[in-house]
Motif scaffolding. Structure first.
Motif, short mmCIF file in Angstrom:
data_model
loop_
_atom_site.label_atom_id
_atom_site.label_comp_id
_atom_site.label_asym_id
_atom_site.label_seq_id
_atom_site.Cartn_x
_atom_site.Cartn_y
_atom_site.Cartn_z
N ALA A 147 0.83 -1.21 0.00
CA ALA A 147 0.00 0.00 0.00
C ALA A 147 0.86 1.26 0.00
N GLY A 148 2.03 1.16 0.65
CA GLY A 148 2.94 2.31 0.66
C GLY A 148 3.40 2.71 -0.73
N THR A 149 3.53 1.73 -1.63
CA THR A 149 3.91 2.07 -3.01
C THR A 149 2.82 2.87 -3.70
N LEU A 150 1.54 2.60 -3.37
CA LEU A 150 0.43 3.35 -3.95
C LEU A 150 0.41 4.78 -3.43
N ASP A 151 0.88 4.98 -2.20
CA ASP A 151 0.98 6.34 -1.66
C ASP A 151 2.11 7.12 -2.34
N LEU A 152 3.20 6.43 -2.67
CA LEU A 152 4.36 7.10 -3.26
C LEU A 152 4.13 7.47 -4.73
N ALA A 153 3.58 6.55 -5.49
CA ALA A 153 3.35 6.77 -6.92
C ALA A 153 2.07 6.04 -7.32
N PRO A 154 0.90 6.63 -7.10
CA PRO A 154 -0.37 5.90 -7.25
C PRO A 154 -0.55 5.24 -8.61
N SER A 155 -0.42 5.99 -9.68
CA SER A 155 -0.71 5.43 -11.00
C SER A 155 0.33 4.40 -11.41
N VAL A 156 1.62 4.73 -11.21
CA VAL A 156 2.68 3.81 -11.60
C VAL A 156 2.59 2.52 -10.79
N ALA A 157 2.45 2.65 -9.47
CA ALA A 157 2.40 1.46 -8.61
C ALA A 157 1.17 0.61 -8.94
N ALA A 158 0.01 1.23 -9.15
CA ALA A 158 -1.20 0.46 -9.45
C ALA A 158 -1.05 -0.31 -10.76
N THR A 159 -0.43 0.31 -11.76
CA THR A 159 -0.21 -0.37 -13.04
C THR A 159 0.70 -1.58 -12.85
N LEU A 160 1.78 -1.40 -12.10
CA LEU A 160 2.74 -2.49 -11.90
C LEU A 160 2.12 -3.60 -11.05
N ILE A 161 1.33 -3.23 -10.06
CA ILE A 161 0.68 -4.25 -9.22
C ILE A 161 -0.34 -5.03 -10.05
N ALA A 162 -1.09 -4.34 -10.90
CA ALA A 162 -2.06 -5.02 -11.76
C ALA A 162 -1.36 -6.00 -12.69
N ARG A 163 -0.16 -5.61 -13.13
CA ARG A 163 0.61 -6.51 -14.00
C ARG A 163 1.04 -7.76 -13.22
N MET A 164 1.47 -7.56 -11.98
CA MET A 164 1.84 -8.70 -11.14
C MET A 164 0.64 -9.60 -10.87
N ALA A 165 -0.50 -8.99 -10.62
CA ALA A 165 -1.69 -9.76 -10.25
C ALA A 165 -2.18 -10.64 -11.38
#
Length: 623
Positions: A511-529
């Motif tokens: 969740a801390g990554t979403l606080d640091l860079a919301p759009s970038v982190a969400a895209t990368l997490i979606a790719r992992m998921a």
């Protein structure tokens, strides 16, 4: 308690024997004869002190005590013999030794006869205590020991009372005084003082003993039958040159003149510039280091300090630090390596006593001095002895220099304090720390528990538990480097720990990554998921703890691969990721209003999980 001084403190020292009145008549005769011999030899006490590496005032104080120590008397007489040609033709040494023995044997009777009786009760008035407290505050423990020895306290209880007063204020200071007395050759006296303190105040004595070394030099076994001789068994003359120089250097350091001690070591180890045959470069496999200093000889000079201050790590650490500041990190590394060969624990303690920047320079220099490259076992052993901040800085610098090579990661894996070092690395440079994690992630296994990736995962989980913000910065950078390996890391973090909070701790870092860079982190997490083995429980935990994060993740998951994540909704429900599934169903209802997503979501949120699951399975099967 009455304090009876053997001589008047602060008296001016004079060269005229007729004007001296120190201690007993026998002691006065001894001192007078020493001054006569100095005059007969044509020398001077100032020159004797200078030649032996001490200030004139120090020699005066030591010589003009009520009963001077034999090694001080011998030092002056041997200087006179040297001035007179080098041979004791006049029999000065034998003559003075006889006078010294006579003064020693008669001094106690004289003191006892002239000492007034000691009153009962505690010390009346400030007496000796106030000046001793002043010396303790200044850290001048050697002078405290000398004043106690010279004070002429009537009995042991008098010493015990003084030490009790000092020890109740600072047990470590009394321990330092006891050790100083032993170092001055008063081993029996130090034993007596410690026993007197124990008889007077057992609690204070116990506190003092905790500050003494495990095997203090004053600890004499009870089964020793013969007492030590009054004259030291090893005289100054009998000391070999290395031991003598070590004692001299240690005195310089204790007086605060560390720079002069370092200079003496370097000058002595610098070859004659006219002898070109000895000047070769260490990197050619020979013996010279920075500024042409002979490393082996200089290391001998530093290590000679151990013969004088074997129990005082600060002496060695101070000299090593001074050498590093002068650019001699290579020499400090050689010293540390030789210490480790003899005593690993001592080498560790000395390195930890050196300031961090200087210790880091020593560790870096060791890779060159030892003819090693990064990754070799000797470097790993040195890092294992280094404080965590030093090891972390070294590994971060190695990561920058190695351009993603595995050696820094391999070194990190072998450290006993790996978790603390990793935490320091993450706090210091999250980008390079992520590179180290990425190097570990090559071909790592998700099943074998005795692997580097499992060890680093456990350490990183501890870092995340201690500081989720630091872990989030590293994790975001790792996601940018390699989403596949980041997914493996998250899987291992969520499953590899025996502690029940691993899912919550890992989700908090994510969740801390979403606080640091919301759009970038969400895209990368979606790719992992999008991976079948990705622990969807982590995204469920993120969504439960922060619903806006869940909305953001669902949006990017739909954008990443709508068909895939739509097909995964039944699996999410079965894995109890119902909050995340409900968010996905809500967004699907907006994109596909003709589909039964709204009805499925209503059943799910109403607790009719089986009905929601059956409807989702039936509808997705028709797609």
């Amino acid at each position: 308690m009455t304090l009876t001084p053997k001589r008047r403190p602060g008296r001016k020292l004079v060269e005229d024997p007729a004007r001296m009145a120190y201690g007993s008549p026998e002691a006065n005769e001894l001192i007078a004869r020493i001054h006569q011999i100095v005059n007969e030899s044509g020398g001077a006490l100032a020159e004797a002190a200078q030649r032996r590496g001490m200030p004139r005032q120090s020699l005066d104080r030591l010589l003009h005590k009520a009963q001077p120590d034999w090694h001080v008397v011998e030092l002056v007489v041997r200087y006179c013999i040297e001035e007179a040609g080098g041979q004791d033709r006049h029999g000065w040494l034998k003559e003075v030794n006889g006078l010294w023995e006579k003064a020693r044997t008669t001094a106690p009777a004289t003191i006892t006869a002239t000492a007034p009786p000691a009153p009962e009760g505690p010390l009346a008035g400030p007496g000796l205590l106030v000046p001793l407290l002043g010396l303790v505050l200044e850290g001048r423990y050697e002078l405290v020991a000398e004043h106690l020895a010279d004070a002429g306290l009537v009995d042991a209880s008098g010493v015990g009372d003084v030490l009790k007063e000092l020890g109740s204020r600072s047990p470590s200071a009394v321990a330092a005084v006891i050790q100083a007395a032993a170092a001055q050759g008063r081993r029996d006296t130090a034993d007596t003082w410690m026993q007197a303190l124990e008889d007077c105040a057992e609690d204070v004595a116990a506190a003092v003993r905790r500050h003494l070394p495990p095997d203090p030099p004053i600890d004499v076994p009870d089964d020793v039958e013969e007492p030590e001789p009054a004259v030291p068994a090893v005289s100054i003359e009998a000391l070999d040159p290395t031991a003598f120089e070590g004692k001299r250097l240690a005195l310089l350091v204790r007086r605060g003149d560390v720079a002069q001690a370092a200079t003496d070591i370097l000058v002595r180890a610098t070859p004659d510039p006219d002898n070109d045959g000895g000047r070769t470069n260490i990197f050619s496999g020979m013996s010279l280091g920075h500024d042409g200093v002979h490393l082996s000889n200089a290391a001998d000079g530093v290590l000679a300090l151990r013969q004088s201050d074997a129990e005082d790590l600060r002496t060695l650490a101070a000299v090593l630090g001074a050498l590093v500041l002068r650019g001699h990190s290579d020499l400090a590394a050689v010293v540390l390596r030789r210490l480790a060969d003899d005593d690993t624990a001592l080498a560790t303690d000395v390195l930890q006593a050196v300031p961090r920047s200087q210790a880091l320079a020593v560790v870096r220099a060791s890779t060159a001095v030892s003819f090693m490259t990064i990754g070799f076992g000797a470097t790993e052993a040195l890092l294992a002895r280094s404080p965590a901040p030093v090891a972390a800085e070294f590994l971060l610098a190695a990561a920058r220099d190695s351009q993603g090579a595995k050696e820094p990661a391999d070194l990190l894996m072998g450290l006993p304090h790996r978790t603390e070092v990793l935490h320091r690395m993450a706090a210091g440079d999250h980008q390079q720390t992520a590179r180290v994690l990425n190097a570990v992630a090559v071909d790592w296994s998700l099943t074998d528990h005795n692997t580097p990736e499992h060890r680093i995962t456990v350490s990183f989980l501890h870092v995340a538990r201690a500081d989720s913000a630091v872990a989030a910065r590293v994790l975001l950078q790792f996601l940018r480097f390699n989403t596949g390996s980041a997914a493996d890391l998250l899987y291992l973090m969520e499953t590899a720990s025996a502690q029940g909070d691993s899912t919550r701790v890992t989700a908090r870092a994510l969740a801390g990554t979403l606080d640091l860079a919301p759009s970038v982190a969400a895209t990368l997490i979606a790719r992992m998921a999008g991976r079948e083995d990705f622990p969807i429980r982590l995204l469920e935990q993120v969504t439960v703890e922060n619903p806006p994060h869940g909305t953001l993740l669902a949006t990017h998951m739909m954008a990443q691969d709508l068909a895939y994540f739509r097909s995964r909704i039944p699996s999410m429900i079965r894995q109890r990721a119902t909050t995340l599934a409900a968010e996905l169903l809500q967004q699907l209802a907006g994109q596909e209003p003709e589909a039964p997503w709204t009805l499925i979501r209503q059943a799910l949120t109403a607790g009719a999980t089986e009905a929601a699951l059956a409807n989702a399975d039936a509808y997705i099967a028709t797609r």
